[in-house]
Design a protein around this motif. Structure first.
Motif, short mmCIF file in Angstrom:
data_model
loop_
_atom_site.label_atom_id
_atom_site.label_comp_id
_atom_site.label_asym_id
_atom_site.label_seq_id
_atom_site.Cartn_x
_atom_site.Cartn_y
_atom_site.Cartn_z
N ARG A 143 0.84 -1.20 0.00
CA ARG A 143 0.00 0.00 0.00
C ARG A 143 0.88 1.25 0.00
NH1 ARG A 143 -4.79 2.69 2.88
NH2 ARG A 143 -3.35 3.42 4.43
N GLU A 147 1.52 4.00 -3.19
CA GLU A 147 0.90 5.31 -2.90
C GLU A 147 1.18 6.27 -4.07
OE1 GLU A 147 -0.85 8.46 -0.87
OE2 GLU A 147 1.18 8.61 -1.62
N GLN A 148 0.14 7.03 -4.42
CA GLN A 148 0.25 7.82 -5.65
C GLN A 148 1.32 8.91 -5.60
OE1 GLN A 148 -3.48 9.23 -7.10
NE2 GLN A 148 -2.59 10.36 -8.78
N ASP A 149 1.37 9.66 -4.49
CA ASP A 149 2.26 10.83 -4.47
C ASP A 149 3.65 10.50 -3.96
OD1 ASP A 149 0.08 12.48 -5.20
OD2 ASP A 149 -0.63 12.31 -3.13
N SER A 150 3.73 9.74 -2.87
CA SER A 150 5.04 9.52 -2.28
C SER A 150 5.49 8.07 -2.33
CB SER A 150 5.03 10.01 -0.83
OG SER A 150 3.87 9.55 -0.19
N ARG A 155 7.63 7.18 -7.76
CA ARG A 155 8.79 8.07 -7.75
C ARG A 155 9.90 7.52 -8.63
NH1 ARG A 155 8.83 11.41 -2.29
NH2 ARG A 155 10.09 12.70 -3.61
N LEU A 170 -3.80 2.77 -6.66
CA LEU A 170 -4.91 2.32 -5.82
C LEU A 170 -6.05 3.33 -5.77
CD1 LEU A 170 -2.81 0.88 -2.86
CD2 LEU A 170 -3.81 -0.36 -4.77
N ASN A 171 -5.89 4.44 -6.50
CA ASN A 171 -6.87 5.51 -6.39
C ASN A 171 -7.83 5.60 -7.56
OD1 ASN A 171 -5.61 6.21 -4.08
ND2 ASN A 171 -4.36 7.81 -5.01
N PRO A 173 -10.51 3.68 -10.12
CA PRO A 173 -11.27 2.43 -10.27
C PRO A 173 -10.79 1.60 -11.46
CG PRO A 173 -12.73 4.31 -10.01
CD PRO A 173 -11.36 4.86 -10.17
N LEU A 255 -5.14 -3.67 0.91
CA LEU A 255 -4.72 -2.73 -0.12
C LEU A 255 -5.78 -1.66 -0.39
CD1 LEU A 255 -3.03 -5.04 -2.75
CD2 LEU A 255 -1.93 -3.21 -1.50
N PRO A 260 -11.30 1.58 -4.91
CA PRO A 260 -12.15 2.76 -4.78
C PRO A 260 -13.46 2.58 -5.55
CG PRO A 260 -10.37 3.15 -6.33
CD PRO A 260 -10.14 1.79 -5.75
N ALA A 261 -14.52 3.10 -4.99
CA ALA A 261 -15.84 2.99 -5.60
C ALA A 261 -16.15 1.53 -5.98
CB ALA A 261 -15.98 3.90 -6.81
N ASN A 262 -15.83 0.60 -5.08
CA ASN A 262 -16.14 -0.83 -5.23
C ASN A 262 -15.44 -1.48 -6.42
OD1 ASN A 262 -17.88 -1.04 -3.01
ND2 ASN A 262 -19.50 -0.04 -4.18
N TYR A 272 -17.48 -10.89 3.34
CA TYR A 272 -16.95 -10.35 4.59
C TYR A 272 -17.73 -9.10 4.99
CZ TYR A 272 -13.76 -7.97 7.77
OH TYR A 272 -13.22 -7.34 8.85
#
Lengths: 312, 409
Positions: A143, A147-150, A155, A170-171, A173, A255, A260-262, A272
């Motif tokens: 995760r 990560e998108q930015d850092s 990078r 991960l951001n 869909p 993760l 996002p948004a299912n 679950y």
């Protein structure tokens, strides 16, 4: 232990009466622990899950013990849920994508390590590492990598000028499912390498030597010697892979939590969520029974496949 | 032969011990102690990390010694508490005193597991209305929360001073300020918009302040609030990762200097105090229009008394909850744990003594309980809220359509 007892039993088959009864008792006592363990650890949960899926089993049930029978209503509710078809498609994509790449990469690495070279043993054992990590640790680590930015992946790719903008691993869909499958492939490779490598080791070298005389080298050796001999191991790996992958929960929860948004909801995450977030245990049980039924189909294929292999 | 017998005996013994293990759980519970003298109480809560764990223990211990009893306390991680309670409920081993997160109180009360506190000499006089709403079910009081919390806007003083801006008071100012504070490697604002109840909770200050209501999630006021989140993310003032962030992640971004503002609660203050180079302050959540009053959601946990066959024990447990909610303990816990007393009369005095909590003390007076209107149906609404946020922030639906899509079957 079991075979040992069998032969002694066969040897003494002539002695009848009290001793015979004692033998039977002994046999029963030997089987009993396994039976009790099976019934308590497998039989009870499966039956309970089936019953639960036919009941309105909610938060209240735990306090009052009352769970009205609702027939197949739980099944119709979960199947007509707007997320069900998405979850089915995602489960299929997740399973097929994971298995295909795990297997191909695993086979490639197994073939590579099959050629003995300095440090190959050490490297091969290092390859096991992803498998040794607790899944919740790997998913937390990934995760942060994704990560998108850092995150270190974006990078690095940016520094190498391979991408112009950070990838929303991960951001978004549309990307998240691919990222989740990628992580699951990484986790599954050691399993594939280990089993396929031992399968390769079983193939006698004489076959290759004989093949070489007939001009079968390189790819031809692979298709005419390696693959036919590896097929039974490969089918075990693939079937176990399907059964393991179809129910993967912790990696996805760690993760993306199904988002996002299912976009990364599968049957397992949905089951679950129904049980432990919505506390609709009846519906959760219905979903997990559907999941069990699908795994069961693959398990039957596997059993038939191995039986045929034994018969041959 | 002998060895075979031994083996068979061992096999049999294994079976017996397996069976014993299976039955072992029920054997532990001693029969309810009858009679007048209650010597001890069992307690279950989810403050399982220090410093909270030991600070809560102090309050519990002082009440135990006041009542002349001993306590057996068990703590579990927050996200496993309800599962634990369900297990205990089905095996009839619920503790004498049970802590519950305030939005869960009505749901558990609806199952009939809790004892109404009114019948045992307790009342919620002087407690802020929001908390009374949260801990009452069908007109009866089922829990009392000594301390509460809420969320507001943290800002980095140095970063705002450097940019020459004041903390935002309206949404337009919030958007402009966030934009101005954003530079490479730093976002203007961090918040949590993930697909959990936490994501819904963080959205409530915007939604409620703007007059939106959980009984009608398709209203334009709710859509406007969602538009604020969308604008902040679309303009690049907030990271696209907010859809995966927890409140802890938002705090980490803020503490690392990667976010100039954040929506968060006072429980993060101990962690922020560990990074002294980040100078921060807190203001109430900005308003859409200047004539609105800020309305934030109430957090914090309530102490309840599960129904007990042993009446004396149940009464003693109620007395214990009463003691935890004394003025003295409310203030002690509030000061030590960066939370707020739930009695209106204590709030002003408290804000004077703990200036860093001033904005939160203001927010709490008007704050609302999540379960105040919908009761045990709140989780369904909360789910629609976080799913709508996800749809809107990933661009799968516009802010106007998101709630319709998320709630429409």
């Amino acid at each position: 232990m079991v075979t040992l007892t069998r032969t002694t039993v066969a040897g003494r088959a002539k002695t009848r009466g009290r001793r015979h009864r004692g033998e039977t008792l002994t046999k029963v006592l030997f089987v009993l622990p396994a039976v009790v363990a099976m019934v308590a650890l497998f039989g009870y949960p499966v039956v309970k899950n089936l019953l639960m899926s036919l009941q309105d089993y909610g938060l209240k049930t735990f306090f009052t013990g009352v769970a009205p029978w609702v027939g197949l209503k739980n099944y119709s509710t979960v199947v007509t849920d707007k997320l069900f078809s998405d979850a089915m498609v995602n489960t299929a994509l997740f399973t097929i994508g994971s298995i295909a790449f795990q297997f191909v990469i695993g086979l490639g690495l197994a073939l590579f390590f099959h050629k003995k070279f300095p440090l190959s043993g050490l490297l091969r054992s290092l390859l096991l590492l992803p498998w040794l990590l607790p899944l919740i640790v790997s998913s937390a680590t990934w995760r942060s990598i994704l990560e998108q930015d850092s995150g270190i992946l974006n990078r690095t790719l940016l520094k190498l000028h391979l991408i112009g903008d950070p990838v929303p691993w991960l951001n978004s869909p549309s990307v998240a499912l691919i990222a989740v499958i990628g992580v699951n492939i990484w986790i599954g490779i050691p399993f594939n390498v280990t089993l396929l490598y031992s399968g390769l080791a079983e193939i006698p070298d004489e076959l290759y030597e004989a093949g070489q005389l007939d001009g079968a080298t390189g790819w031809r050796a692979f298709f005419h010697i390696t693959w036919p001999n590896l097929r039974s191991v490969a089918s075990v790996v693939l079937m176990l892979g399907v059964v393991y992958t179809i129910k993967v929960l912790d990696i996805i929860l760690g993760l993306t939590g199904g988002g996002p948004a299912n976009a990364t909801q599968t049957l397992a995450t949905q089951s679950y969520e129904k049980s432990f977030v919505d506390f609709k245990f009846g519906q959760g049980a219905a979903l997990s029974n559907i999941l069990i039924a699908i795994s069961f189909v693959f398990a039957i294929f596997y059993l038939r496949g191995t039986r045929r292999a034994v018969d041959e | 032969m002998i060895s075979k017998r031994i083996a068979a005996a061992l096999a049999g013994a294994t079976t017996v011990s397996l069976l014993l293990v299976a039955c072992g759980d029920n054997g532990g519970q001693s029969p309810a102690s009858s009679g007048d003298s209650v010597k001890s109480l069992t307690i279950l809560d989810y403050y399982n990390n220090d410093p909270d764990k030991s600070l809560v223990q102090k309050g519990l211990d002082s009440c135990a010694s006041k009542l002349g009893i001993t306590i057996q306390r068990e703590t579990v991680p927050g996200d496993t508490l309800i599962q634990k309670v369900l297990q205990q409920a089905s095996s009839k081993t619920l503790p004498d005193v049970l802590m519950l997160d305030n939005p869960d109180v009505q749901q558990i009360a609806a199952t009939g597991a809790l004892a109404p506190l009114n019948d045992m000499g307790l009342n919620a006089d002087g407690v802020i209305q929001g908390m009374v709403d949260a801990t009452s079910y069908q007109g009866k009081l089922y829990g009392l929360a000594p301390v509460t919390n809420t969320i507001a806007l943290f800002y980095n003083k140095d970063m705002l001073a450097e940019a020459g801006v004041q903390p935002p008071k309206t949404w337009d100012e919030l958007k402009a300020t966030a934009k101005k504070l954003t530079k490479p490697g730093r976002y203007g604002i961090a918040f949590n918009a993930n697909a959990t109840y936490e994501g819904s909770w963080q959205f409530l200050p915007a939604m409620w302040t703007n007059g939106g209501d959980e009984t009608d999630l398709t209203s334009p006021q709710v859509a406007e609030a969602l538009q604020l989140w969308v604008d902040l993310v679309k303009s690049g003032s907030a990271s696209k990762s907010v859809i995966n962030w927890t409140q802890g992640d938002a705090k980490d971004q803020f503490a690392a200097g990667k976010a100039a503002m954040m929506v968060n609660g006072p429980w993060q203050i101990p962690a922020l105090e560990k990074v002294p180079n980040v100078k921060w302050d807190v203001v109430t959540f900005p308003l859409n229009k200047p004539d609105q009053t800020p309305v934030a959601p109430l957090g914090g946990e309530a102490w309840t008394v599960p129904l007990n066959k042993d009446q004396a024990k149940q009464q003693k447990a109620a007395d214990f909850v009463k003691c935890l909610n004394s003025d003295e303990n409310e203030l002690a816990w509030a000061k030590a744990r960066f939370t707020l007393p739930t009695k209106t009369a204590l709030l002003d005095q408290y804000a004077k003594e703990v200036p860093s909590m001033k904005a939160f003390a203001e927010q709490v007076k008007t704050a609302r309980a999540r379960t105040g209107k919908l009761g045990d149906k709140w989780p369904d609404a909360a789910k629609v809220i976080y799913q709508a946020i996800q749809l809107a922030l990933t661009g799968k639906a516009s802010a106007q359509d998101a709630f319709k899509q998320a709630s429409g079957g």
